[in-house]
Design a protein around this motif. Structure first.
Motif, PDB file in Angstrom:
ATOM      1  N   ASP A 216     -17.036  33.320  44.209  1.00 33.01           N
ATOM      2  CA  ASP A 216     -18.489  33.288  44.987  1.00 33.01           C
ATOM      3  C   ASP A 216     -19.509  33.908  44.179  1.00 33.01           C
ATOM      4  O   ASP A 216     -19.332  34.943  43.989  1.00 33.01           O
ATOM      5  CB  ASP A 216     -18.148  33.909  46.287  1.00 33.01           C
ATOM      6  CG  ASP A 216     -19.062  33.911  47.471  1.00 33.01           C
ATOM      7  OD1 ASP A 216     -20.249  34.053  47.256  1.00 33.01           O
ATOM      8  OD2 ASP A 216     -18.635  33.655  48.480  1.00 33.01           O
ATOM      9  N   LYS A 237     -18.175  28.272  44.678  1.00 25.08           N
ATOM     10  CA  LYS A 237     -18.879  28.043  46.051  1.00 25.08           C
ATOM     11  C   LYS A 237     -20.164  28.537  46.178  1.00 25.08           C
ATOM     12  O   LYS A 237     -20.515  29.641  46.713  1.00 25.08           O
ATOM     13  CB  LYS A 237     -17.999  28.480  47.251  1.00 25.08           C
ATOM     14  CG  LYS A 237     -18.433  28.232  48.619  1.00 25.08           C
ATOM     15  CD  LYS A 237     -18.106  29.222  49.651  1.00 25.08           C
ATOM     16  CE  LYS A 237     -18.839  30.458  49.543  1.00 25.08           C
ATOM     17  NZ  LYS A 237     -20.157  30.345  49.997  1.00 25.08           N
ATOM     18  N   ASN A 239     -24.395  28.385  47.253  1.00 22.86           N
ATOM     19  CA  ASN A 239     -25.166  27.487  48.102  1.00 22.86           C
ATOM     20  C   ASN A 239     -26.142  26.862  47.471  1.00 22.86           C
ATOM     21  O   ASN A 239     -26.383  26.787  46.440  1.00 22.86           O
ATOM     22  CB  ASN A 239     -25.888  28.709  49.170  1.00 22.86           C
ATOM     23  CG  ASN A 239     -26.560  29.752  48.398  1.00 22.86           C
ATOM     24  OD1 ASN A 239     -27.419  29.453  47.598  1.00 22.86           O
ATOM     25  ND2 ASN A 239     -26.777  30.766  49.109  1.00 22.86           N
ATOM     26  N   ARG A 240     -27.208  26.516  48.506  1.00 24.25           N
ATOM     27  CA  ARG A 240     -28.145  25.579  47.795  1.00 24.25           C
ATOM     28  C   ARG A 240     -28.924  26.271  46.518  1.00 24.25           C
ATOM     29  O   ARG A 240     -29.032  25.738  45.520  1.00 24.25           O
ATOM     30  CB  ARG A 240     -29.182  24.990  48.788  1.00 24.25           C
ATOM     31  CG  ARG A 240     -30.466  23.944  48.236  1.00 24.25           C
ATOM     32  CD  ARG A 240     -31.455  23.738  49.381  1.00 24.25           C
ATOM     33  NE  ARG A 240     -30.593  23.608  50.928  1.00 24.25           N
ATOM     34  CZ  ARG A 240     -30.881  22.362  51.177  1.00 24.25           C
ATOM     35  NH1 ARG A 240     -31.263  21.250  50.376  1.00 24.25           N
ATOM     36  NH2 ARG A 240     -30.306  22.073  52.298  1.00 24.25           N
ATOM     37  N   GLU A 242     -27.946  28.898  44.857  1.00 23.36           N
ATOM     38  CA  GLU A 242     -27.552  29.366  43.731  1.00 23.36           C
ATOM     39  C   GLU A 242     -27.237  28.101  42.815  1.00 23.36           C
ATOM     40  O   GLU A 242     -27.106  28.081  41.516  1.00 23.36           O
ATOM     41  CB  GLU A 242     -26.008  29.911  44.232  1.00 23.36           C
ATOM     42  CG  GLU A 242     -26.338  31.268  44.848  1.00 23.36           C
ATOM     43  CD  GLU A 242     -25.170  31.640  46.007  1.00 23.36           C
ATOM     44  OE1 GLU A 242     -25.557  32.779  46.504  1.00 23.36           O
ATOM     45  OE2 GLU A 242     -24.493  31.008  46.210  1.00 23.36           O
ATOM     46  N   ILE A 274     -20.729  22.999  47.505  1.00 20.16           N
ATOM     47  CA  ILE A 274     -22.068  23.378  47.550  1.00 20.16           C
ATOM     48  C   ILE A 274     -22.505  23.308  49.126  1.00 20.16           C
ATOM     49  O   ILE A 274     -22.285  22.328  49.732  1.00 20.16           O
ATOM     50  CB  ILE A 274     -23.234  22.467  46.923  1.00 20.16           C
ATOM     51  CG1 ILE A 274     -22.904  22.309  45.472  1.00 20.16           C
ATOM     52  CG2 ILE A 274     -24.511  23.102  47.230  1.00 20.16           C
ATOM     53  CD1 ILE A 274     -23.661  21.562  44.550  1.00 20.16           C
ATOM     54  N   SER A 275     -22.712  24.660  49.851  1.00 16.31           N
ATOM     55  CA  SER A 275     -22.953  24.661  51.185  1.00 16.31           C
ATOM     56  C   SER A 275     -24.524  24.579  51.234  1.00 16.31           C
ATOM     57  O   SER A 275     -25.249  24.969  50.505  1.00 16.31           O
ATOM     58  CB  SER A 275     -22.524  26.197  51.727  1.00 16.31           C
ATOM     59  OG  SER A 275     -23.090  27.147  50.881  1.00 16.31           O
ATOM     60  N   LEU A 276     -25.051  24.025  52.253  1.00 15.06           N
ATOM     61  CA  LEU A 276     -26.270  23.379  52.560  1.00 15.06           C
ATOM     62  C   LEU A 276     -26.824  23.716  53.881  1.00 15.06           C
ATOM     63  O   LEU A 276     -27.614  23.059  54.295  1.00 15.06           O
ATOM     64  CB  LEU A 276     -26.252  21.756  52.419  1.00 15.06           C
ATOM     65  CG  LEU A 276     -26.172  21.330  50.774  1.00 15.06           C
ATOM     66  CD1 LEU A 276     -25.670  19.870  50.792  1.00 15.06           C
ATOM     67  CD2 LEU A 276     -27.004  21.697  49.915  1.00 15.06           C
ATOM     68  N   GLY A 277     -26.255  24.879  54.324  1.00 20.00           N
ATOM     69  CA  GLY A 277     -26.724  25.183  55.712  1.00 20.00           C
ATOM     70  C   GLY A 277     -26.434  24.370  56.894  1.00 20.00           C
ATOM     71  O   GLY A 277     -25.565  23.912  56.910  1.00 20.00           O
ATOM     72  N   CYS A 281     -22.168  20.293  53.822  1.00 17.30           N
ATOM     73  CA  CYS A 281     -21.406  20.756  52.641  1.00 17.30           C
ATOM     74  C   CYS A 281     -21.056  19.508  51.769  1.00 17.30           C
ATOM     75  O   CYS A 281     -21.026  18.448  52.129  1.00 17.30           O
ATOM     76  CB  CYS A 281     -20.255  21.665  52.770  1.00 17.30           C
ATOM     77  SG  CYS A 281     -19.376  22.497  51.354  1.00 17.30           S
ATOM     78  N   GLY A 306     -20.039  32.107  55.106  1.00 19.77           N
ATOM     79  CA  GLY A 306     -19.907  31.877  53.800  1.00 19.77           C
ATOM     80  C   GLY A 306     -18.471  32.450  53.459  1.00 19.77           C
ATOM     81  O   GLY A 306     -17.650  31.795  52.545  1.00 19.77           O
TER      82      GLY A 306
END
Length: 361
Positions: A216, A237, A239-240, A242, A274-277, A281, A306
Motif C-alpha cells: 500500500d 493498491k 489511488n489515482r 499515487e 487503482i482506486s478512483l474514489g 476501481c 482503503g
C-alpha cells in the motif's frame, strides 16, 4: 477459530512449554476452561497432539505502522483559518494496523511486525491487538519512543480534508529487524507492507522474501519508496494520485487509467488495483483487466476504506479468488468500512463480505 483460541495458540507458539495453569492465569479463566480450548484446537488440527506440537497454519504477516488516530469532524463545510464547530474522537489506527485489524475480523491469522512506544498509547494498542488476536509477539516495543499519531480533519460528509502524521518510530523497522524475523516472513502465505516503513526495509523484503508481497503506497510522498521494487511486488493498491506518480501518466479518463496500469505492470508487477474514489476501481494483471463501480451504500466516513480494501485483496488471495472476485471483495469491504464513523467497522467479517459480494450486481 475464536479470538480466545487464537490468543492461546499464539502464546503456545511463543512458548511450547507453557502450562495450562499459566494460560489460565493470563486469560483470567479456570484451568479446566483452558483445557476445553486446547481440546478444540486439537480437534481443529491446529495442535497435533500432546506436548503442544503445532501444525504450521495459513497466516499473513503485516508490516507497517500502528498509531493513534485523532479525528476532527466539522458539523458544516470547513472554513479555512477558522475554528470549526464539530466533534473530536480518538481511535486506534495506522495503515498496517488497520489492515491487520480488518484481516483479523475477516478470520485471517495475522502476525504483525511493527514498532511502537512504551507509552499509554502503545499500551492501548498492545491490549487491543491482543483482544483482536493480532500477534504482536515479534513487534518492537521501544522504551523512550512515542507511539505514532495521525491527526486528520473531515468535512461534514466525512470526507478527509487534511491530515498530519507523526510516524517517526517507523524508522525503527529496519532491515536488521526484518532479518531477525526472516523465518516468520518466509513461512507466511502473504506479506503485506505499507510505505510508512523505511525504503531500505522495503528493498530488503523485495530481495529476500519469496512470499507474495502486497504493498500500500500510503501517500504520494511515501509511494516514491516503492519505485525501485515495483517489479518484485505481487499486488499494488495505489489511488489515482499515487498511480499517476509511479507511472508518470496523468489520469484524466479511463484510457489513462489503463495506460498507467500497463506502465506499472511492465515493471514486472503482478497485479495492480487503482482506486478512483467515486469512480470505483480498476484492476489488472498481465492477462486480464476489470472495471467496477463502487457498491451502493451510505457514506459516513471514508478514512478507513482503503485499508479495508487492501485487507480484502489479501483475504481474497488466500481464498484463491480470481481478478473479478478480488475486485468485488475489495469494493465490498470498502463499502462496509465507510458505513461507520469509526476507522474500522466492527461489523466487518468474512460472512458479511461474502453476503455483500453475492448481492452485488
Amino acid at each position: 477459530m475464536t479470538q480466545r483460541e487464537r490468543q492461546i495458540l499464539q502464546w503456545i507458539e511463543s512458548d511450547p512449554m507453557i502450562s495450562q495453569a499459566e494460560l489460565a492465569q493470563r486469560l483470567g479463566i479456570t484451568r479446566s476452561s483452558v483445557a476445553v480450548h486446547i481440546s478444540n484446537l486439537i480437534k481443529k488440527g491446529c495442535i497435533a497432539g500432546k506436548g503442544y506440537v503445532l501444525r504450521t497454519g495459513t497466516y499473513a504477516v503485516v508490516i507497517g505502522g500502528v498509531n493513534i488516530d485523532i479525528c476532527g469532524k466539522s458539523f458544516a463545510p470547513l472554513v479555512a483559518q477558522d475554528s470549526n464547530p464539530g466533534t473530536v474522537s480518538m481511535s486506534l489506527g495506522g495503515v498496517g494496523r488497520n489492515i491487520a485489524h480488518n484481516l483479523s475480523l475477516m478470520g485471517t491469522d495475522v502476525r504483525m511486525l511493527t514498532a511502537y512506544g512504551d507509552d499509554l498509547h502503545g499500551q492501548k494498542i498492545a491490549v487491543s491487538c491482543s483482544e483482536l488476536g493480532i500477534d504482536l509477539s515479534h513487534a518492537l516495543r521501544l522504551s523512550g519512543e512515542s507511539t505514532s499519531t495521525y491527526l486528520y480533519l473531515t468535512n461534514e460528509k466525512g470526507e478527509m480534508a487534511l491530515a498530519v502524521s507523526d510516524m517517526s518510530v517507523c524508522s525503527k523497522i529496519t532491515p536488521a529487524y526484518l532479518s531477525s524475523n526472516l523465518a516468520l516472513l518466509q513461512n507466511a502465505q502473504v506479506i503485506v507492507c505499507d510505505a510508512n516503513i523505511p525504503q531500505e526495509s522495503l528493498v530488503y523484503l523485495a530481495e529476500n522474501c519469496t512470499v507474495p508481497i502486497f504493498c500500500d503506497p500510503v501517500s504520494t510522498i511515501k509511494a516514491e519508496k516503492l519505485r525501485p521494487i515495483l517489479g518484485k511486488i505481487h499486488t499494488l493498491k495505489p489511488n489515482r494520485l499515487e498511480a499517476e506518480l509511479l507511472s508518470g501518466i496523468p489520469i484524466r479518463n479511463k484510457d489513462d487509467v489503463e495506460a498507467a496500469a500497463k506502465v506499472l505492470l511492465d515493471t514486472g508487477l503482478r497485479r495492480v488495483f487503482i482506486s478512483l474514489g467515486a469512480d470505483g476501481c480498476y484492476g489488472a494483471t498481465h492477462t486480464e483487466q476489470a472495471w467496477m463501480p463502487n457498491f451502493p451504500t451510505k457514506m459516513i466516513n471514508t478514512t478507513g476504506c482503503g485499508d479495508a480494501f487492501m485487507a480484502a485483496l489479501v483475504w481474497a488471495y488466500l481464498e484463491g479468488t480470481d481478478l473479478q472476485g478480488t475486485l468485488k471483495a475489495g469494493l465490498a469491504a470498502a463499502s462496509i468500512a465507510i458505513e461507520t464513523q469509526e476507522t474500522i467497522n466492527p461489523a466487518m467479517s468474512s460472512t458479511l463480505l461474502k453476503s455483500r459480494i453475492a448481492n452485488y450486481g
